[in-house]
Design a protein around this motif. Structure first.
Motif, PDB file in Angstrom:
ATOM      1  N   MET A   1      16.459  14.677  10.225  1.00  0.00           N
ATOM      2  CA  MET A   1      15.385  13.855   9.662  1.00  0.00           C
ATOM      3  C   MET A   1      15.859  13.223   8.372  1.00  0.00           C
ATOM      4  N   ARG A   2      15.616  11.938   8.249  1.00  0.00           N
ATOM      5  CA  ARG A   2      15.986  11.244   7.013  1.00  0.00           C
ATOM      6  C   ARG A   2      14.739  10.684   6.357  1.00  0.00           C
ATOM      7  N   ARG A   3      14.676  10.788   5.058  1.00  0.00           N
ATOM      8  CA  ARG A   3      13.581  10.210   4.296  1.00  0.00           C
ATOM      9  C   ARG A   3      14.171   9.507   3.093  1.00  0.00           C
ATOM     10  N   TRP A   4      13.586   8.370   2.767  1.00  0.00           N
ATOM     11  CA  TRP A   4      14.017   7.639   1.580  1.00  0.00           C
ATOM     12  C   TRP A   4      12.809   7.394   0.701  1.00  0.00           C
ATOM     13  N   ALA A   5      12.964   7.618  -0.577  1.00  0.00           N
ATOM     14  CA  ALA A   5      11.899   7.308  -1.524  1.00  0.00           C
ATOM     15  C   ALA A   5      12.197   5.961  -2.146  1.00  0.00           C
ATOM     16  N   LEU A   6      11.261   5.046  -2.011  1.00  0.00           N
ATOM     17  CA  LEU A   6      11.407   3.735  -2.634  1.00  0.00           C
ATOM     18  C   LEU A   6      10.689   3.793  -3.969  1.00  0.00           C
ATOM     19  N   ALA A   7      11.449   3.795  -5.044  1.00  0.00           N
ATOM     20  CA  ALA A   7      10.891   4.093  -6.356  1.00  0.00           C
ATOM     21  C   ALA A   7      10.167   2.889  -6.921  1.00  0.00           C
ATOM     22  N   ILE A   8       8.894   2.836  -6.641  1.00  0.00           N
ATOM     23  CA  ILE A   8       8.058   1.738  -7.091  1.00  0.00           C
ATOM     24  C   ILE A   8       6.855   2.338  -7.811  1.00  0.00           C
ATOM     25  N   SER A   9       6.496   1.778  -8.944  1.00  0.00           N
ATOM     26  CA  SER A   9       5.362   2.307  -9.685  1.00  0.00           C
ATOM     27  C   SER A   9       4.070   1.940  -8.975  1.00  0.00           C
ATOM     28  N   LEU A  10       3.483   2.926  -8.313  1.00  0.00           N
ATOM     29  CA  LEU A  10       2.282   2.652  -7.535  1.00  0.00           C
ATOM     30  C   LEU A  10       1.090   3.496  -7.962  1.00  0.00           C
ATOM     31  N   GLY A  11       1.150   4.095  -9.118  1.00  0.00           N
ATOM     32  CA  GLY A  11      -0.015   4.831  -9.570  1.00  0.00           C
ATOM     33  C   GLY A  11      -0.177   6.134  -8.818  1.00  0.00           C
ATOM     34  N   MET A  12      -1.308   6.321  -8.130  1.00  0.00           N
ATOM     35  CA  MET A  12      -1.609   7.564  -7.435  1.00  0.00           C
ATOM     36  C   MET A  12      -0.679   7.756  -6.251  1.00  0.00           C
ATOM     37  N   HIS A 117      11.978  -5.862  -1.490  1.00  0.00           N
ATOM     38  CA  HIS A 117      10.724  -6.554  -1.160  1.00  0.00           C
ATOM     39  C   HIS A 117       9.523  -5.824  -1.745  1.00  0.00           C
ATOM     40  N   LEU A 118       9.510  -4.519  -1.632  1.00  0.00           N
ATOM     41  CA  LEU A 118       8.356  -3.767  -2.109  1.00  0.00           C
ATOM     42  C   LEU A 118       8.270  -3.796  -3.635  1.00  0.00           C
ATOM     43  N   GLU A 119       9.397  -3.862  -4.267  1.00  0.00           N
ATOM     44  CA  GLU A 119       9.371  -4.031  -5.730  1.00  0.00           C
ATOM     45  C   GLU A 119       8.751  -5.381  -6.095  1.00  0.00           C
ATOM     46  N   ARG A 120       9.121  -6.417  -5.359  1.00  0.00           N
ATOM     47  CA  ARG A 120       8.541  -7.737  -5.620  1.00  0.00           C
ATOM     48  C   ARG A 120       7.054  -7.742  -5.285  1.00  0.00           C
ATOM     49  N   PHE A 121       6.674  -7.095  -4.201  1.00  0.00           N
ATOM     50  CA  PHE A 121       5.264  -7.028  -3.820  1.00  0.00           C
ATOM     51  C   PHE A 121       4.463  -6.414  -4.961  1.00  0.00           C
ATOM     52  N   LYS A 122       4.961  -5.350  -5.535  1.00  0.00           N
ATOM     53  CA  LYS A 122       4.274  -4.706  -6.647  1.00  0.00           C
ATOM     54  C   LYS A 122       4.154  -5.645  -7.850  1.00  0.00           C
ATOM     55  N   THR A 123       5.167  -6.457  -8.078  1.00  0.00           N
ATOM     56  CA  THR A 123       5.119  -7.422  -9.179  1.00  0.00           C
ATOM     57  C   THR A 123       4.053  -8.488  -8.924  1.00  0.00           C
ATOM     58  N   TYR A 125       1.490  -8.229  -6.890  1.00  0.00           N
ATOM     59  CA  TYR A 125       0.166  -7.626  -6.691  1.00  0.00           C
ATOM     60  C   TYR A 125       0.197  -6.212  -7.271  1.00  0.00           C
ATOM     61  N   PRO A 126      -0.064  -6.077  -8.558  1.00  0.00           N
ATOM     62  CA  PRO A 126       0.058  -4.771  -9.213  1.00  0.00           C
ATOM     63  C   PRO A 126      -0.855  -3.697  -8.636  1.00  0.00           C
ATOM     64  N   GLU A 127      -1.903  -4.106  -7.943  1.00  0.00           N
ATOM     65  CA  GLU A 127      -2.842  -3.134  -7.372  1.00  0.00           C
ATOM     66  C   GLU A 127      -2.347  -2.529  -6.056  1.00  0.00           C
ATOM     67  N   LEU A 128      -1.144  -2.861  -5.645  1.00  0.00           N
ATOM     68  CA  LEU A 128      -0.606  -2.391  -4.377  1.00  0.00           C
ATOM     69  C   LEU A 128      -0.781  -0.884  -4.220  1.00  0.00           C
ATOM     70  N   ARG A 129      -1.434  -0.501  -3.131  1.00  0.00           N
ATOM     71  CA  ARG A 129      -1.659   0.913  -2.847  1.00  0.00           C
ATOM     72  C   ARG A 129      -0.509   1.462  -1.997  1.00  0.00           C
ATOM     73  N   PRO A 130      -0.206   2.760  -2.135  1.00  0.00           N
ATOM     74  CA  PRO A 130       0.872   3.348  -1.349  1.00  0.00           C
ATOM     75  C   PRO A 130       0.603   3.279   0.154  1.00  0.00           C
ATOM     76  N   ALA A 131       1.683   3.232   0.904  1.00  0.00           N
ATOM     77  CA  ALA A 131       1.589   3.246   2.357  1.00  0.00           C
ATOM     78  C   ALA A 131       2.848   3.869   2.919  1.00  0.00           C
TER      79      ALA A 131
END
Length: 325
Positions: A1-12, A117-123, A125-131
């Motif tokens: 099993m592989r998991r990657w953490a994409l380090a993006i500031s997403l709050g909760m 891409h997810l880093e840009r998405f957060k920029t 739309y700062p309200e981006l919720r985790p998924a």
């Protein structure tokens, strides 16, 4: 099993099961999970080696379904998959499965692009919720969908190309897969993932064709803003070149609940091009964005549009000017 953490500031955080994040962490990663892909092929080998249908089903249930992630459970629920659905597809198209197998391992190559891409998405739309983003093996019904906060990517479709053997399929499916693989789905897997992440942010049930088209069009438009490109699908080029006729036909159908001529369909419609509802929804969203003086606010409005509120959807469409006479 592989998991990657994409380090993006997403709050909760996403939740303890998927995230495993420290309570002291200042950021919450989006995590991508691909362990179900390897489990599928273990189960597939056991099915092919089993002597009876009963033994095949028991092996598949034990090795894939019972050991699957929450993403697999969600994918099966979203697409109506059962053990029998999988077994029927495996028995019907063994050449497909054998030829797509090595390609499914290529899906994780989209990770590097997806992180950016997810880093840009957060920029944007700062309200981006985790998924949570899950790579799954389905039974040939979907390359990508969502359920709640889960993005579910069917790699048995999304990694295919012209080398995959579709010869055992009926003619209609052969045409579909030939066209779909010509769109280079593996090259666009990161784009598909972002499109589906947008869906995890959207709210409200869609009650008619217009709402559903806007729902998909918003996801296409936001994914374009995030990635800088659109999918290599027929509706992207055909839509602008045939806008007037498409718009006239869409107006006649948009209040109804029948999506079959516009979304998630084959080419058996008046235009001979599938999924033109995506084009209409994109054109509406583009019109809204282009007219908006505050682009950041426009992006926030389109992502947070409540599709269960017909008046809000109508106001959004009207503000776009696209369907105006």
């Amino acid at each position: 099993m592989r998991r990657w953490a994409l380090a993006i500031s997403l709050g909760m955080g996403l939740g303890l099961g998927l995230m495993g994040a420290s309570a002291l962490a200042q950021t919450s990663p989006i995590q991508l999970e691909d362990g179900d892909v390897a489990r599928f092929w273990t189960a597939y080998d056991a099915v092919r080696a089993a002597d009876t249908p009963e033994a095949q089903k028991a092996a598949f249930q034990r090795l894939y379904i019972d050991q699957g992630t929450p993403g697999l459970a969600a994918f099966m629920e979203a697409k109506g998959y059962t053990a029998d659905t999988y077994l029927n597809a495996i028995r019907a198209y063994p050449a497909y499965w054998d030829s797509v197998r090595p390609r499914t391992a290529l899906a994780t190559g989209a990770l590097t692009r997806l992180e950016g891409h997810l880093e840009r998405f957060k920029t944007l739309y700062p309200e981006l919720r985790p998924a949570g983003i899950y790579f799954e093996v389905g039974a040939l019904r979907s390359a990508g969908t969502t359920q709640g906060d889960k993005v579910l990517l069917g790699v048995e479709m999304a990694t295919g190309d012209a080398s995959v053997d579709i010869s055992e399929m009926p003619p209609g499916l052969q045409r579909f897969f030939a066209s779909y693989f010509a769109s280079k789905p593996l090259d666009n897997l990161d784009l598909l993932a972002v499109h589906e992440v947008v869906h995890t942010q959207q709210i409200g049930e869609r009650g008619n064709l217009l709402s559903q088209a806007v729902y998909e069009g918003v996801a296409d438009f936001v994914a374009e803003q995030v990635t800088g490109r659109m999918p290599d699908l027929a509706y992207v080029a055909y839509g602008p070149a045939n806008d007037a006729a498409i718009k006239a036909a869409f107006r006649r159908d948009m209040a109804g609940e029948d999506f079959s001529g516009w979304l998630y369909n084959n080419t058996d419609n008046a235009f001979g091009v599938r999924d033109l509802g995506y084009y209409v929804g994109y054109a509406i969203t583009r019109g809204y964005y282009d007219r908006a003086p505050d682009k950041a606010a426009a992006l926030k409005t389109m992502i947070e549009l409540d599709y269960s509120d017909p008046a809000a959807v109508q106001a959004f469409v009207a503000a776009s000017g696209y369907l105006a006479d």
